[in-house]
Design a protein around this motif. Structure first.
Motif, mmCIF file in Angstrom:
data_model
loop_
_atom_site.group_PDB
_atom_site.id
_atom_site.type_symbol
_atom_site.label_atom_id
_atom_site.label_comp_id
_atom_site.label_asym_id
_atom_site.label_seq_id
_atom_site.Cartn_x
_atom_site.Cartn_y
_atom_site.Cartn_z
ATOM 1 N N ASP A 81 0.841 -1.194 0.000
ATOM 2 C CA ASP A 81 0.000 0.000 0.000
ATOM 3 C C ASP A 81 0.880 1.250 0.000
ATOM 4 O OD1 ASP A 81 -1.986 1.839 0.268
ATOM 5 O OD2 ASP A 81 -2.366 1.427 2.406
ATOM 6 N N THR A 82 1.304 1.648 -1.203
ATOM 7 C CA THR A 82 2.156 2.835 -1.336
ATOM 8 C C THR A 82 1.835 3.515 -2.653
ATOM 9 O OG1 THR A 82 4.433 3.632 -1.146
ATOM 10 C CG2 THR A 82 4.128 1.621 -2.439
ATOM 11 N N ARG B 173 8.880 11.556 -0.110
ATOM 12 C CA ARG B 173 9.588 11.266 1.154
ATOM 13 C C ARG B 173 11.040 10.860 0.974
ATOM 14 N NH1 ARG B 173 6.184 11.456 5.963
ATOM 15 N NH2 ARG B 173 4.181 12.039 5.062
ATOM 16 N N CYS C 132 25.632 0.251 5.259
ATOM 17 C CA CYS C 132 25.661 1.300 4.219
ATOM 18 C C CYS C 132 26.965 2.097 4.223
ATOM 19 C CB CYS C 132 24.478 2.247 4.374
ATOM 20 S SG CYS C 132 22.903 1.421 4.157
ATOM 21 N N ARG D 218 5.919 -2.072 3.699
ATOM 22 C CA ARG D 218 6.057 -0.887 2.851
ATOM 23 C C ARG D 218 7.049 0.127 3.425
ATOM 24 N NH1 ARG D 218 0.668 2.903 3.715
ATOM 25 N NH2 ARG D 218 0.995 3.302 5.947
ATOM 26 N N THR D 219 7.339 0.031 4.719
ATOM 27 C CA THR D 219 8.242 1.028 5.318
ATOM 28 C C THR D 219 9.717 0.760 4.970
ATOM 29 O OG1 THR D 219 8.588 -0.116 7.429
ATOM 30 C CG2 THR D 219 6.648 1.303 7.276
ATOM 31 N N LEU E 150 12.542 1.217 -0.328
ATOM 32 C CA LEU E 150 13.720 2.081 -0.171
ATOM 33 C C LEU E 150 14.998 1.550 -0.833
ATOM 34 C CD1 LEU E 150 13.308 2.876 3.641
ATOM 35 C CD2 LEU E 150 12.548 4.273 1.716
ATOM 36 N N LEU F 192 18.152 -0.336 13.134
ATOM 37 C CA LEU F 192 18.320 -0.750 11.731
ATOM 38 C C LEU F 192 19.113 -2.050 11.736
ATOM 39 C CD1 LEU F 192 18.247 -0.321 8.682
ATOM 40 C CD2 LEU F 192 19.996 1.422 8.904
ATOM 41 N N GLY G 251 12.645 4.041 10.737
ATOM 42 C CA GLY G 251 13.093 5.049 9.764
ATOM 43 C C GLY G 251 13.287 6.433 10.357
ATOM 44 N N LYS G 252 12.309 6.865 11.157
ATOM 45 C CA LYS G 252 12.377 8.222 11.732
ATOM 46 C C LYS G 252 13.601 8.394 12.631
ATOM 47 C CE LYS G 252 8.095 10.813 12.032
ATOM 48 N NZ LYS G 252 8.391 11.312 10.720
ATOM 49 N N PHE H 125 16.710 8.573 10.503
ATOM 50 C CA PHE H 125 16.690 9.899 9.873
ATOM 51 C C PHE H 125 17.203 10.957 10.850
ATOM 52 C CE2 PHE H 125 14.700 12.111 6.202
ATOM 53 C CZ PHE H 125 14.950 13.414 6.581
ATOM 54 N N HIS I 286 26.103 9.097 0.657
ATOM 55 C CA HIS I 286 25.339 7.848 0.612
ATOM 56 C C HIS I 286 23.930 8.184 0.145
ATOM 57 C CE1 HIS I 286 23.467 4.140 1.477
ATOM 58 N NE2 HIS I 286 22.882 4.525 2.596
ATOM 59 N N ARG J 8 16.094 13.725 1.100
ATOM 60 C CA ARG J 8 15.898 14.726 2.164
ATOM 61 C C ARG J 8 17.090 14.735 3.131
ATOM 62 N NH1 ARG J 8 11.106 12.005 4.247
ATOM 63 N NH2 ARG J 8 11.088 13.443 5.999
ATOM 64 N N ILE J 9 17.693 13.571 3.368
ATOM 65 C CA ILE J 9 18.884 13.524 4.235
ATOM 66 C C ILE J 9 20.055 14.221 3.528
ATOM 67 C CG2 ILE J 9 20.594 11.991 5.322
ATOM 68 C CD1 ILE J 9 18.378 9.907 5.672
ATOM 69 N N ASN K 187 18.365 3.104 -2.494
ATOM 70 C CA ASN K 187 19.458 2.890 -1.538
ATOM 71 C C ASN K 187 20.105 1.536 -1.829
ATOM 72 O OD1 ASN K 187 21.113 2.427 0.642
ATOM 73 N ND2 ASN K 187 19.590 2.972 2.196
ATOM 74 N N GLY L 236 24.944 4.273 8.200
ATOM 75 C CA GLY L 236 24.076 3.107 8.099
ATOM 76 C C GLY L 236 23.980 2.319 9.384
HETATM 77 O O1 UT7 Z 1 20.907 3.513 4.437
HETATM 78 C C1 UT7 Z 1 20.675 3.350 5.771
HETATM 79 C C2 UT7 Z 1 20.119 4.549 6.321
HETATM 80 N N1 UT7 Z 1 18.690 4.586 6.152
HETATM 81 C C3 UT7 Z 1 18.142 5.756 6.077
HETATM 82 O O2 UT7 Z 1 18.835 6.722 6.068
HETATM 83 C C4 UT7 Z 1 16.636 5.850 6.113
HETATM 84 C C5 UT7 Z 1 16.269 6.964 7.028
HETATM 85 N N2 UT7 Z 1 14.828 7.188 7.126
HETATM 86 C C6 UT7 Z 1 14.106 7.666 6.114
HETATM 87 O O3 UT7 Z 1 14.598 7.868 5.022
HETATM 88 C C7 UT7 Z 1 12.645 8.011 6.384
HETATM 89 O O4 UT7 Z 1 12.401 7.983 7.758
HETATM 90 C C8 UT7 Z 1 11.651 7.084 5.641
HETATM 91 C C9 UT7 Z 1 11.706 7.359 4.146
HETATM 92 C C10 UT7 Z 1 11.977 5.640 5.927
HETATM 93 C C11 UT7 Z 1 10.234 7.374 6.105
HETATM 94 O O5 UT7 Z 1 9.912 8.741 5.910
HETATM 95 P P1 UT7 Z 1 9.229 9.590 7.077
HETATM 96 O O6 UT7 Z 1 8.960 10.923 6.533
HETATM 97 O O7 UT7 Z 1 10.116 9.474 8.287
HETATM 98 O O8 UT7 Z 1 7.873 8.831 7.254
HETATM 99 P P2 UT7 Z 1 7.259 8.115 8.570
HETATM 100 O O9 UT7 Z 1 8.023 6.885 8.891
HETATM 101 O O10 UT7 Z 1 7.072 9.138 9.633
HETATM 102 O O11 UT7 Z 1 5.835 7.716 8.045
HETATM 103 C C12 UT7 Z 1 4.849 8.712 7.721
HETATM 104 C C13 UT7 Z 1 3.591 7.974 7.287
HETATM 105 C C14 UT7 Z 1 3.167 6.888 8.270
HETATM 106 O O12 UT7 Z 1 1.761 6.871 8.297
HETATM 107 P P3 UT7 Z 1 0.953 7.549 9.505
HETATM 108 O O13 UT7 Z 1 1.425 6.839 10.764
HETATM 109 O O14 UT7 Z 1 1.350 8.996 9.482
HETATM 110 O O15 UT7 Z 1 -0.468 7.293 9.162
HETATM 111 C C15 UT7 Z 1 3.655 5.625 7.617
HETATM 112 O O16 UT7 Z 1 2.888 4.503 7.976
HETATM 113 O O17 UT7 Z 1 3.822 7.324 6.046
HETATM 114 C C16 UT7 Z 1 3.464 5.954 6.150
HETATM 115 N N3 UT7 Z 1 4.322 5.174 5.282
HETATM 116 C C17 UT7 Z 1 4.046 4.997 3.984
HETATM 117 N N4 UT7 Z 1 3.031 5.402 3.213
HETATM 118 C C18 UT7 Z 1 3.068 5.065 1.911
HETATM 119 C C19 UT7 Z 1 5.498 4.557 5.581
HETATM 120 N N5 UT7 Z 1 5.981 3.972 4.480
HETATM 121 C C20 UT7 Z 1 5.113 4.221 3.483
HETATM 122 C C21 UT7 Z 1 5.076 3.896 2.109
HETATM 123 N N6 UT7 Z 1 4.031 4.343 1.382
HETATM 124 N N7 UT7 Z 1 6.045 3.173 1.519
#
Ligand code: UT7
Length: 321
Positions: free
Chosen positions: A30-31, A39, A115, A154-155, A159, A194, A213-214, A217, A248, A253-254, A278, A309
């Motif tokens: 569901d994305t 994002r 990473c 999906r989270t 990615l 992670l 993820g948050k 981030f 990386h 956004r990072i 990624n 990472g």
């Molecule tokens: O390489 C290793 C290092 N990894 C990273 O650097 C990743 C770091 N983290 C991130 O890049 C971000 O935190 C993410 C891209 C993983 C997520 O972005 P976010 O802006 O932090 O989103 P969030 O986790 O706060 O989720 C916001 C909403 C949530 O829904 P509710 O609770 O607000 O209703 C999630 O359930 O988005 C929802 N969501 C999605 N919706 C659609 C999470 N994943 C998805 C998705 N599609 N794939």
């Protein structure tokens, strides 16, 4: 002033043929294309074919790096493969790469820093060459992360992508060319933000990627800027001296956040996250190979690599190309 340094002789990248778009992803979980792009900046990712292994990706990238360096495998003394997705639990994927490249001499090992693996591997190869282990190193970042994704989550599944990048480093003296300094950090207290929920010793399986993820981030921009500043300090250079920033490629956004905090203009930032997603340890060498092949990075340019990472691990390396 000339000094013995690890000089980049060539880089090369390889991406599996199959491209998977965000729209395809939205048929699995569901994305939406809109959410993923907004994002993360990701538009698509490459996925390894059935039977195509991390070592195959690594070998393809290595061959291109050797070609760019105008060398054969006979000229290499050390192979390091940075990967979190080895072909097997053991032997090291680097040993398989050695075999596939027809190399009987030298040394080969894997490096696991998720990473940050490629940046760790560059710093490791640099110190090994300076310590007399050999004259040339083949440093590879290669991943088939698609194999450790939970395709119902999906989270995380949106990615990551598969790919490999490689670099040939050669010890030599050529003005101030070469790896000027690196800074490596880790803090294992964050591992549970992670990780994979499996492994040989814990579950006797490989597990899948799990991520808060948050939380990741939240730490990313600060950690990245710390090591980048450390490397500037060590070398007496500043952001004004920089020609290219090779971050990386986890999330646009990072990258933007780090760029703003460090005062790096967007036109100096190499971005590949849109097309590669990624690719973990492969992301930095893949971005390097893209920017070297299209002519952006030129001999004499000052190039900063950085990554962050799982672990957490993070690091940066400054190279005079
Ligand atoms: O390489 C290793 C290092 N990894 C990273 O650097 C990743 C770091 N983290 C991130 O890049 C971000 O935190 C993410 C891209 C993983 C997520 O972005 P976010 O802006 O932090 O989103 P969030 O986790 O706060 O989720 C916001 C909403 C949530 O829904 P509710 O609770 O607000 O209703 C999630 O359930 O988005 C929802 N969501 C999605 N919706 C659609 C999470 N994943 C998805 C998705 N599609 N794939």
């Amino acid at each position: 002033m000339s000094e013995l340094r690890s000089i980049v002789r060539g880089v090369g990248g390889y991406l599996p043929e199959r491209v998977m778009t965000n729209d395809e992803m939205s048929k699995l979980v569901d994305t939406s294309d809109e959410w993923i792009q907004q994002r993360t900046g990701i538009k698509q990712r490459h996925i390894a074919a059935e039977g195509e292994l991390t070592s195959d990706l690594a070998v393809a990238a290595a061959k291109r790096a050797l070609e760019a360096a105008e060398l054969t495998i006979d000229g290499i003394d050390l192979v390091i493969v940075a990967t979190t997705t080895p072909d097997m639990t053991f032997p090291a994927t680097a040993a398989v790469v050695q075999q596939k490249l027809g190399m009987h001499h030298g040394a080969a090992f894997d490096l696991q820093a998720v990473c940050s693996g490629f940046v760790y591997a560059v710093a490791t190869a640099d110190s090994q060459l300076k310590n007399g282990l050999g004259k040339r190193a083949l440093v590879i970042g290669a991943e088939t992360s698609s194999r450790i994704l939970d395709w119902t989550d999906r989270t995380t599944c949106v990615l990551f992508g598969d790919g490999a990048g490689a670099m040939v480093l050669e010890l030599g003296e050529d003005g101030d060319r070469g790896v000027l300094a690196s800074s490596l950090r880790s803090d294992g207290h964050h591992w549970s933000k992670l990780y994979t929920d499996g492994g040989p010793s814990s579950t006797m399986s490989i597990g899948h990627i799990r991520m808060e993820g948050k939380e990741v981030f939240k730490h990313a921009v600060g950690n990245i800027t710390d090591v980048v500043r450390d490397v500037f300090d060590k070398t007496g250079t500043t952001v004004d001296d920089l020609d290219w920033f090779i971050p990386h490629q986890a999330n646009k956004r990072i990258i933007d956040g780090a760029g703003v905090k460090l005062g790096i203009p967007p036109e100096k930032v190499v971005l590949t996250v849109d097309h590669h997603a990624n690719t973990s340890a492969a992301s930095v060498p893949l971005a390097l190979s893209v920017a070297a092949e299209d002519g952006r990075i030129k001999k004499g340019d000052l190039v900063m690599l950085e990554a962050m990472g799982g672990g957490f691990t993070w690091g940066a390396s400054l190279i005079r190309w």
